[in-house]
Design an enzyme around this catalytic site. Structure first.
Site, PDB file in Angstrom:
ATOM      1  N   ASP A 135      74.873  13.861 183.850  1.00  0.00           N
ATOM      2  CA  ASP A 135      75.005  14.780 182.706  1.00  0.00           C
ATOM      3  C   ASP A 135      76.529  15.483 182.966  1.00  0.00           C
ATOM      4  OD1 ASP A 135      72.489  14.484 181.419  1.00  0.00           O
ATOM      5  OD2 ASP A 135      71.664  16.104 182.356  1.00  0.00           O
ATOM      6  N   ARG A 185      77.625   8.621 177.084  1.00  0.00           N
ATOM      7  CA  ARG A 185      77.203   9.578 176.146  1.00  0.00           C
ATOM      8  C   ARG A 185      77.865  10.388 175.426  1.00  0.00           C
ATOM      9  NH1 ARG A 185      72.858  13.082 179.125  1.00  0.00           N
ATOM     10  NH2 ARG A 185      71.529  11.132 179.334  1.00  0.00           N
TER      11      ARG A 185
HETATM   12  P1  FDA Z   1      74.406  20.247 165.790  1.00  0.00           P
HETATM   13  O1  FDA Z   1      74.416  21.356 166.857  1.00  0.00           O
HETATM   14  O2  FDA Z   1      75.413  20.638 164.725  1.00  0.00           O
HETATM   15  O3  FDA Z   1      73.170  20.285 165.165  1.00  0.00           O
HETATM   16  C1  FDA Z   1      72.699  19.431 164.098  1.00  0.00           C
HETATM   17  C2  FDA Z   1      71.179  19.373 163.717  1.00  0.00           C
HETATM   18  O4  FDA Z   1      70.301  18.864 164.717  1.00  0.00           O
HETATM   19  C3  FDA Z   1      70.839  20.855 163.369  1.00  0.00           C
HETATM   20  O5  FDA Z   1      71.007  21.103 161.959  1.00  0.00           O
HETATM   21  C4  FDA Z   1      69.115  20.597 163.851  1.00  0.00           C
HETATM   22  O6  FDA Z   1      68.495  20.091 162.507  1.00  0.00           O
HETATM   23  C5  FDA Z   1      69.236  20.060 164.881  1.00  0.00           C
HETATM   24  N1  FDA Z   1      69.248  20.454 166.103  1.00  0.00           N
HETATM   25  C6  FDA Z   1      70.269  20.452 166.932  1.00  0.00           C
HETATM   26  N2  FDA Z   1      70.000  21.227 168.103  1.00  0.00           N
HETATM   27  C7  FDA Z   1      68.853  21.545 168.074  1.00  0.00           C
HETATM   28  C8  FDA Z   1      67.794  22.361 168.789  1.00  0.00           C
HETATM   29  N3  FDA Z   1      68.313  22.936 169.937  1.00  0.00           N
HETATM   30  N4  FDA Z   1      66.618  22.438 168.310  1.00  0.00           N
HETATM   31  C9  FDA Z   1      66.161  22.061 167.084  1.00  0.00           C
HETATM   32  N5  FDA Z   1      66.976  21.231 166.347  1.00  0.00           N
HETATM   33  C10 FDA Z   1      68.297  21.200 166.718  1.00  0.00           C
HETATM   34  N6  FDA Z   1      75.318  18.664 176.366  1.00  0.00           N
HETATM   35  C11 FDA Z   1      76.398  18.986 177.290  1.00  0.00           C
HETATM   36  O7  FDA Z   1      77.139  19.944 177.479  1.00  0.00           O
HETATM   37  N7  FDA Z   1      76.165  18.300 178.521  1.00  0.00           N
HETATM   38  C12 FDA Z   1      75.215  17.273 178.391  1.00  0.00           C
HETATM   39  O8  FDA Z   1      75.263  16.530 179.484  1.00  0.00           O
HETATM   40  C13 FDA Z   1      74.449  17.000 177.249  1.00  0.00           C
HETATM   41  N8  FDA Z   1      73.460  16.125 177.409  1.00  0.00           N
HETATM   42  C14 FDA Z   1      72.757  15.738 176.139  1.00  0.00           C
HETATM   43  C15 FDA Z   1      71.777  14.638 175.997  1.00  0.00           C
HETATM   44  C16 FDA Z   1      71.323  14.297 174.941  1.00  0.00           C
HETATM   45  C17 FDA Z   1      70.472  13.033 174.682  1.00  0.00           C
HETATM   46  C18 FDA Z   1      71.760  15.113 173.640  1.00  0.00           C
HETATM   47  C19 FDA Z   1      71.191  14.725 172.371  1.00  0.00           C
HETATM   48  C20 FDA Z   1      72.346  16.182 173.728  1.00  0.00           C
HETATM   49  C21 FDA Z   1      72.935  16.486 175.085  1.00  0.00           C
HETATM   50  N9  FDA Z   1      73.721  17.893 175.160  1.00  0.00           N
HETATM   51  C22 FDA Z   1      74.324  17.810 176.168  1.00  0.00           C
HETATM   52  C23 FDA Z   1      73.593  18.891 174.071  1.00  0.00           C
HETATM   53  C24 FDA Z   1      74.525  18.639 173.074  1.00  0.00           C
HETATM   54  O9  FDA Z   1      75.778  18.919 173.591  1.00  0.00           O
HETATM   55  C25 FDA Z   1      74.502  19.452 171.805  1.00  0.00           C
HETATM   56  O10 FDA Z   1      74.697  20.849 172.424  1.00  0.00           O
HETATM   57  C26 FDA Z   1      73.128  19.189 171.129  1.00  0.00           C
HETATM   58  O11 FDA Z   1      72.918  17.989 171.028  1.00  0.00           O
HETATM   59  C27 FDA Z   1      73.268  19.868 169.519  1.00  0.00           C
HETATM   60  O12 FDA Z   1      74.300  19.205 168.823  1.00  0.00           O
HETATM   61  P2  FDA Z   1      74.197  18.158 167.731  1.00  0.00           P
HETATM   62  O13 FDA Z   1      74.909  17.026 167.987  1.00  0.00           O
HETATM   63  O14 FDA Z   1      72.649  17.865 167.635  1.00  0.00           O
HETATM   64  O15 FDA Z   1      74.688  19.179 166.342  1.00  0.00           O
END
Ligand code: FDA
Length: 309
Positions: A135, A185
């Site tokens: 991570d 990732r």
């Molecule tokens: P965005 O935040 O724009 O969200 C898009 C849509 O997704 C929202 O409108 C909602 O529908 C849904 N959504 C997003 N987050 C949600 C939540 N918490 N609850 C409910 N719905 C939600 N970060 C990091 O800094 N270091 C890391 O190692 C990781 N590892 C990691 C692994 C995996 C498998 C994932 C999916 C994510 C991470 N992250 C992470 C977290 C990442 O940086 C980010 O904060 C979240 O994925 C939210 O960003 P989105 O790309 O989903 O888009």
């Protein structure tokens, strides 16, 4: 802004005690966390596998303050991987590891300690027929985490690295890794970062993610597209087709408890989808980052609180 307050609270012991003392908290936490122990997590992993999805198991905990804590984290992962090897769940299930839980921030030789303990975890993962993804935490850890990933890949080529599009450096980091089949990732980034190193506005982060995703899909790396954002999901689908990667050439990743509908739909379309499944007692900072990402989660929490009174 609410997300700034929640991000600050994720690092505060006082806020932690207050949130943990609310009886209903645990129920809301359970939406994002697979359970308190390994058995609960393995049961969830089996259920996820039954839905045709893969898993990355994460033992919650970060920022250990002594070597004993770092070794305890290593031992927990080795035990987990032993169980994965025995149950045969190893191939569809990998593990995600935070290097701060392996002592990366310990004064003096933290980098070396984290590398050595992560190496032990990679040995156990290899024996179980699976792999490790490191991570990425806040920007001060990125150089060390990338270096540890590079070093581990010399012996365990499938060791994955996370890159965060909110950081301005990430396009350069992709360029450094682009020639090799590294498992990357790509995430937007979950940590509150200073303007000197990170894009601040959501629109800027989204724009950076689009650029990074385009570069990653065109590289020799194995992209792990970790987002729930429908626009990014659509872009990934298109780029996957244009680059003729095929279903085995990349994967989607999403968090346990977030957008279950989208996870299932993508798997039904024939995409590989892996869920990040955290478990354990140290859920507080992880949970607060999930609240900070989405104000609707705070409303969900408050509604549960209101119902419990
Ligand atoms: P965005 O935040 O724009 O969200 C898009 C849509 O997704 C929202 O409108 C909602 O529908 C849904 N959504 C997003 N987050 C949600 C939540 N918490 N609850 C409910 N719905 C939600 N970060 C990091 O800094 N270091 C890391 O190692 C990781 N590892 C990691 C692994 C995996 C498998 C994932 C999916 C994510 C991470 N992250 C992470 C977290 C990442 O940086 C980010 O904060 C979240 O994925 C939210 O960003 P989105 O790309 O989903 O888009």
């Amino acid at each position: 802004m609410l997300s700034n307050v929640l991000n600050r609270a994720s690092r505060s012991d006082r806020a932690r005690r207050a949130v943990e003392a609310i009886p209903v908290t645990r129920k809301v936490v359970d939406r994002f966390v697979a359970g308190a122990d390994q058995d609960a997590a393995l049961e969830v992993a089996r259920g996820v596998s039954g839905r045709g999805l893969a898993t990355s198991l994460d033992i919650l905990g970060e920022g250990v303050s002594d070597i004993a804590g770092a070794r305890r984290t290593r031992d927990q992962y080795v035990t987990l991987l032993g169980a994965l090897g025995q149950t045969g769940a190893g191939t569809g299930t990998e593990v995600s590891v935070k290097l701060s839980a392996l002592g990366q921030a310990l004064p003096g030789d933290g980098h070396r300690v984290a590398l050595d303990l992560a190496h032990d975890i990679c040995v156990a993962a290899d024996a179980a027929g699976t792999m490790v993804t490191l991570d990425m935490e806040d920007h001060t850890t990125v150089d060390s985490t990338l270096a540890i990933g590079n070093e581990l890949r010399a012996e365990f080529p499938r060791t994955g690295t996370v890159l965060q599009s909110n950081l301005k450096r990430t396009a350069g980091d992709i360029a450094d890794l682009a020639a090799d089949p590294v498992r990357i990732r790509l995430v937007k980034g979950a940590y509150k970062e200073p303007v000197s190193v990170a894009h601040q506005r959501k629109a800027e982060v989204d724009e950076a993610y689009r650029g990074d995703l385009t570069r990653l899909m065109a590289s020799a790396c194995y992209p792990m597209v970790a987002t729930h954002d429908p626009q990014m999901v659509e872009l990934a689908r298109r780029l996957g087709r244009e680059q003729e990667r095929g279903a085995a050439g990349w994967e989607f990743q999403m968090l346990y408890g977030v957008r279950g509908d989208l996870q299932g739909a993508l798997a039904a379309e024939g995409h590989q989808v892996r869920l990040y499944v955290p478990f354990g007692e140290e859920w507080y900072p992880y949970f607060m980052r999930r609240l900070a990402e989405r104000p609707a989660n705070v409303a969900f929490f408050l509604r549960a609180l209101a119902r419990s009174n």
